[in-house]
Scaffold this motif. Structure first.
Motif, PDB file in Angstrom:
ATOM      1  N   GLY A 227       6.634   1.056  -5.185  1.00 35.65           N
ATOM      2  CA  GLY A 227       6.291   2.324  -4.550  1.00 35.65           C
ATOM      3  C   GLY A 227       7.482   3.199  -4.231  1.00 35.65           C
ATOM      4  N   GLY A 228       8.679   2.705  -4.529  1.00 33.06           N
ATOM      5  CA  GLY A 228       9.885   3.456  -4.214  1.00 33.06           C
ATOM      6  C   GLY A 228      10.202   3.393  -2.727  1.00 33.06           C
ATOM      7  N   PRO A 229      11.347   3.937  -2.314  1.00 28.82           N
ATOM      8  CA  PRO A 229      11.719   3.933  -0.895  1.00 28.82           C
ATOM      9  C   PRO A 229      10.687   4.606   0.000  1.00 28.82           C
ATOM     10  N   GLY A 230       9.896   5.542  -0.549  1.00 27.44           N
ATOM     11  CA  GLY A 230       8.879   6.234   0.241  1.00 27.44           C
ATOM     12  C   GLY A 230       7.799   5.309   0.754  1.00 27.44           C
ATOM     13  N   ALA A 231       7.639   4.139   0.125  1.00 22.82           N
ATOM     14  CA  ALA A 231       6.632   3.179   0.598  1.00 22.82           C
ATOM     15  C   ALA A 231       6.931   2.736   2.024  1.00 22.82           C
ATOM     16  N   VAL A 232       8.212   2.728   2.391  1.00 21.66           N
ATOM     17  CA  VAL A 232       8.596   2.317   3.751  1.00 21.66           C
ATOM     18  C   VAL A 232       8.008   3.283   4.775  1.00 21.66           C
TER      19      VAL A 232
ATOM     20  N   LEU B  79       2.097   5.995  -5.877  1.00 19.68           N
ATOM     21  CA  LEU B  79       2.142   4.559  -5.618  1.00 19.68           C
ATOM     22  C   LEU B  79       2.788   4.240  -4.280  1.00 19.68           C
ATOM     23  N   ALA B  80       3.586   5.169  -3.755  1.00 14.84           N
ATOM     24  CA  ALA B  80       4.237   4.926  -2.466  1.00 14.84           C
ATOM     25  C   ALA B  80       3.205   4.711  -1.366  1.00 14.84           C
TER      26      ALA B  80
ATOM     27  N   GLU C   3       0.001   3.732  -1.797  1.00 15.07           N
ATOM     28  CA  GLU C   3      -0.739   2.494  -2.075  1.00 15.07           C
ATOM     29  C   GLU C   3       0.051   1.261  -1.652  1.00 15.07           C
ATOM     30  N   TRP C   4       1.306   1.181  -2.091  1.00 17.79           N
ATOM     31  CA  TRP C   4       2.095  -0.011  -1.797  1.00 17.79           C
ATOM     32  C   TRP C   4       2.565  -0.052  -0.350  1.00 17.79           C
ATOM     33  N   GLY C   5       2.807   1.111   0.232  1.00 14.54           N
ATOM     34  CA  GLY C   5       3.182   1.133   1.643  1.00 14.54           C
ATOM     35  C   GLY C   5       2.065   0.638   2.535  1.00 14.54           C
ATOM     36  N   VAL C   6       0.836   1.093   2.258  1.00 15.29           N
ATOM     37  CA  VAL C   6      -0.319   0.658   3.051  1.00 15.29           C
ATOM     38  C   VAL C   6      -0.618  -0.806   2.778  1.00 15.29           C
ATOM     39  N   LYS C   7      -0.615  -1.200   1.503  1.00 13.17           N
ATOM     40  CA  LYS C   7      -0.934  -2.588   1.144  1.00 13.17           C
ATOM     41  C   LYS C   7       0.041  -3.564   1.794  1.00 13.17           C
ATOM     42  N   ARG C   8       1.332  -3.301   1.653  1.00 12.69           N
ATOM     43  CA  ARG C   8       2.321  -4.206   2.220  1.00 12.69           C
ATOM     44  C   ARG C   8       2.427  -4.045   3.739  1.00 12.69           C
ATOM     45  N   GLY C   9       2.119  -2.846   4.235  1.00 15.19           N
ATOM     46  CA  GLY C   9       2.115  -2.653   5.684  1.00 15.19           C
ATOM     47  C   GLY C   9       1.040  -3.490   6.349  1.00 15.19           C
ATOM     48  N   ILE C  10      -0.159  -3.475   5.776  1.00 14.62           N
ATOM     49  CA  ILE C  10      -1.265  -4.256   6.341  1.00 14.62           C
ATOM     50  C   ILE C  10      -1.021  -5.749   6.136  1.00 14.62           C
ATOM     51  N   TYR C  11      -0.457  -6.101   4.980  1.00  8.05           N
ATOM     52  CA  TYR C  11      -0.138  -7.515   4.764  1.00  8.05           C
ATOM     53  C   TYR C  11       0.832  -8.003   5.831  1.00  8.05           C
ATOM     54  N   SER C  12       1.771  -7.141   6.209  1.00  7.89           N
ATOM     55  CA  SER C  12       2.789  -7.543   7.172  1.00  7.89           C
ATOM     56  C   SER C  12       2.274  -7.510   8.607  1.00  7.89           C
ATOM     57  N   ASN C  13       1.770  -6.326   9.059  1.00  8.14           N
ATOM     58  CA  ASN C  13       1.401  -6.223  10.481  1.00  8.14           C
ATOM     59  C   ASN C  13      -0.043  -6.639  10.758  1.00  8.14           C
ATOM     60  N   GLU C  14      -0.862  -6.748   9.717  1.00 12.07           N
ATOM     61  CA  GLU C  14      -2.222  -7.284   9.799  1.00 12.07           C
ATOM     62  C   GLU C  14      -3.183  -6.457  10.648  1.00 12.07           C
ATOM     63  N   ALA C  15      -2.825  -5.243  11.010  1.00  8.89           N
ATOM     64  CA  ALA C  15      -3.710  -4.408  11.819  1.00  8.89           C
ATOM     65  C   ALA C  15      -4.979  -4.091  11.051  1.00  8.89           C
ATOM     66  N   GLY C  16      -6.129  -4.472  11.613  1.00  8.34           N
ATOM     67  CA  GLY C  16      -7.407  -4.244  10.968  1.00  8.34           C
ATOM     68  C   GLY C  16      -7.832  -5.353  10.035  1.00  8.34           C
ATOM     69  N   GLN C  17      -6.915  -6.251   9.699  1.00  3.72           N
ATOM     70  CA  GLN C  17      -7.232  -7.318   8.751  1.00  3.72           C
ATOM     71  C   GLN C  17      -8.169  -8.354   9.360  1.00  3.72           C
ATOM     72  N   GLY C  18      -8.121  -8.488  10.680  1.00  4.41           N
ATOM     73  CA  GLY C  18      -8.997  -9.454  11.339  1.00  4.41           C
ATOM     74  C   GLY C  18      -8.342 -10.774  11.670  1.00  4.41           C
ATOM     75  N   THR C  19      -7.034 -10.890  11.410  1.00  4.74           N
ATOM     76  CA  THR C  19      -6.330 -12.126  11.754  1.00  4.74           C
ATOM     77  C   THR C  19      -5.854 -12.115  13.202  1.00  4.74           C
ATOM     78  N   GLY C  20      -5.301 -10.998  13.660  1.00  2.47           N
ATOM     79  CA  GLY C  20      -4.780 -10.898  15.017  1.00  2.47           C
ATOM     80  C   GLY C  20      -5.776 -11.241  16.116  1.00  2.47           C
TER      81      GLY C  20
ATOM     82  N   CYS D  38      10.421  -4.993   9.804  1.00  3.30           N
ATOM     83  CA  CYS D  38      10.343  -4.423   8.449  1.00  3.30           C
ATOM     84  C   CYS D  38      11.375  -3.319   8.248  1.00  3.30           C
ATOM     85  N   SER D  39      11.571  -2.500   9.267  1.00  4.25           N
ATOM     86  CA  SER D  39      12.561  -1.423   9.159  1.00  4.25           C
ATOM     87  C   SER D  39      13.965  -1.989   8.992  1.00  4.25           C
ATOM     88  N   ALA D  40      14.241  -3.101   9.684  1.00  4.43           N
ATOM     89  CA  ALA D  40      15.544  -3.741   9.543  1.00  4.43           C
ATOM     90  C   ALA D  40      15.767  -4.197   8.103  1.00  4.43           C
TER      91      ALA D  40
END
Length: 476
Positions: A86-91, A253-254, A256-273, A304-306
């Motif tokens: 997604g390029g740097p913009g995915a961040v 793609l930025a 798509e991949w930013g949201v996909k990896r963001g949710i994978y990482s912070n899990e907000a809305g995923q139902g795991t927390g 993630c920002s680090a």
């Protein structure tokens, strides 16, 4: 097999799911009057509120358990993958989904507290399956979520974490994946047979230590390369909004991949927390909602920002367009994953940087696997509430050990694709559910804030708020 997995992944992670995740986050932000901003001080105060009991864990332990699920390979390998495709913009879009997702995390975690219950061992259990049944009255939907979560957290997602550990160990010290697999299986087996309190105590010790150590190294690198900070921020924003011509081919793609990896990482809305959130011993459900909202910030806006800064400031990353052509190829032959972060840290701290990232990832990913087991176990407890099926727990324990072994020795691409399927399935089911049954969480927030303004220590009375089926909180 890879073709079938790829097809399922594309179907689940369509643009509709991206829009649902962002739209739900924006909607809940508006409905809660941006509690993720207004309530920041309260989040910090509540971190150390509450005490462990025989039935539940403290707020901080619940936060640690939640962070152990959130802070994992997504914070290291996931960021690298997002930048590659997604390029740097995915961040930037990872930041957006974290900011908006904090309100989603509040809603789902508060619902988990409202509708939690005690299992046959006297321990708190709760999560989407519980609040779907009690608030929606749709037991069939709750069962679908429970089964999807057992499959996702018990069999699909652990392999991603194990795979990243194996790759980092090989990169740092040349350790064979089979050796890594054996070590992970032994360590995991010792913990998952110990119950929720052993999981809580383990994560309470490990999660803060690993996060602080990782952030400290990131700060050192930031200090050594402070002059590039404006450039990195400009690169992220420029790539996200199309002003960086070099990344125009991946502009769409930025997101798509930013949201996909963001949710994978912070899990907000995923139902795991919501699963560890329900285990907390608190006087009011909104308390743990605040704490879980803060965990999203810790995961994405800090950890993630680090990682993103370390990778982008060194220029040691690859970017591919949608057709698989290289736009940036600073690390030829290196697959998107922990290798980027290891190369970045090694460039600043030669001789031990790659090893440090490998150790950090070992702690990050291992505690995430432990958290996944707890979530899967909670959903089996839900399934077994009326009819005991003790064989299911044994099958889960053996299954997650097998998944870790399989994921360690398989390709990274297949491991991530399987993990994405698990995340996507849970997100679809959970976000739709909380959009339907949001009112109790919003009532709890208003009630909590009203009691705080009156100078009271908030306590929860579901009858006063006309919330049905919150039997745990009902006064006898």
């Amino acid at each position: 097999m890879e073709a079938v997995v790829g097809l399922l992944n594309d179907l689940i992670w369509s643009r509709a799911l991206i829009a649902l995740c962002l739209g739900a986050g924006l909607y809940f932000s508006i409905r809660t009057r941006f509690m993720q901003v207004r309530g920041l001080g309260e989040m910090l105060r509540l971190l150390l509120d509450g005490k462990e009991s025989k039935a539940g864990v403290s707020s901080f332990q619940a936060l640690a358990m939640s962070l152990s699920g959130r802070v994992g390979t997504g914070n290291i390998a996931g960021v690298a993958t997002a930048i590659t495709f997604g390029g740097p913009g995915a961040v930037f879009w990872m930041w957006v989904v974290a900011f908006l997702g904090a309100s989603t995390a509040y809603v789902e975690s508060t619902l988990a507290q409202i509708y939690k219950e005690k299992d046959d061992k006297g321990q708190y259990r709760g999560g989407p399956a519980y609040y779907i049944e009690k608030a929606m009255g749709q037991r069939w939907y709750a069962w679908i979520f429970a089964l999807a979560t057992v499959i996702a957290t018990g069999f699909l997602l652990p392999g991603v974490q194990a795979n990243s550990i194996a790759i980092s160990m090989t990169e740092a010290w040349g350790i064979a994946p089979t050796v890594t697999a054996a070590g992970l299986v032994v360590g995991l087996g010792m913990i998952i047979f110990g119950g929720v309190h052993r999981i809580a105590h383990f994560t309470q010790l490990v999660v803060p230590f690993m996060a602080l150590a990782y952030m400290l190294v990131a700060l050192v690198i930031l200090f050594l390369n402070i002059g590039k900070l404006p450039e990195v921020v400009g690169l992220i924003l420029g790539s996200a909004f199309g002003t960086e011509a070099a990344f125009g081919a991946v502009l769409g793609l930025a997101v798509e991949w930013g949201v996909k990896r963001g949710i994978y990482s912070n899990e907000a809305g995923q139902g795991t927390g919501p699963h560890p959130a329900a285990a907390a011993e608190v006087s009011h459900p909104a308390k743990q909602g605040y704490v879980q909202a803060f965990s999203v910030y810790v995961d994405t806006l800090l950890v993630c920002s680090a990682t993103a800064f370390m990778i982008l400031s060194t220029g040691l990353y690859n970017v591919m367009d949608g057709a698989g052509n290289a736009i940036v190829e600073a690390l030829p032959g290196v697959e998107a994953g922990p290798g980027y972060t290891q190369a970045a840290v090694e460039s600043f701290l030669p001789g031990w940087g790659a090893g440090f990232v490998a150790v950090a990832l070992l702690f990050f990913a291992f505690t995430t696997i432990v958290a996944y087991y707890y979530m899967a176990e909670t959903n089996i407890a839900y399934i077994n509430r009326r009819v005991q099926r003790p064989w299911m727990i044994l099958l889960l324990r053996l299954g997650i050990l097998a998944a870790v072994t399989y994921g360690t020795v398989r390709s990274a691409g297949l491991a991530w694709a399987l993990g994405d399927i698990g995340v996507g399935l849970m997100a679809w089911l959970n976000i739709v559910a909380i959009l339907i049954i949001q009112r109790p969480a919003l009532k709890a927030l208003k009630d909590y804030e009203t009691q705080k303004k009156a100078g009271k220590e908030p306590v929860f009375d579901p009858d006063a708020l006309e919330i049905k089926n919150a039997d745990f909180w009902r006064k006898s």
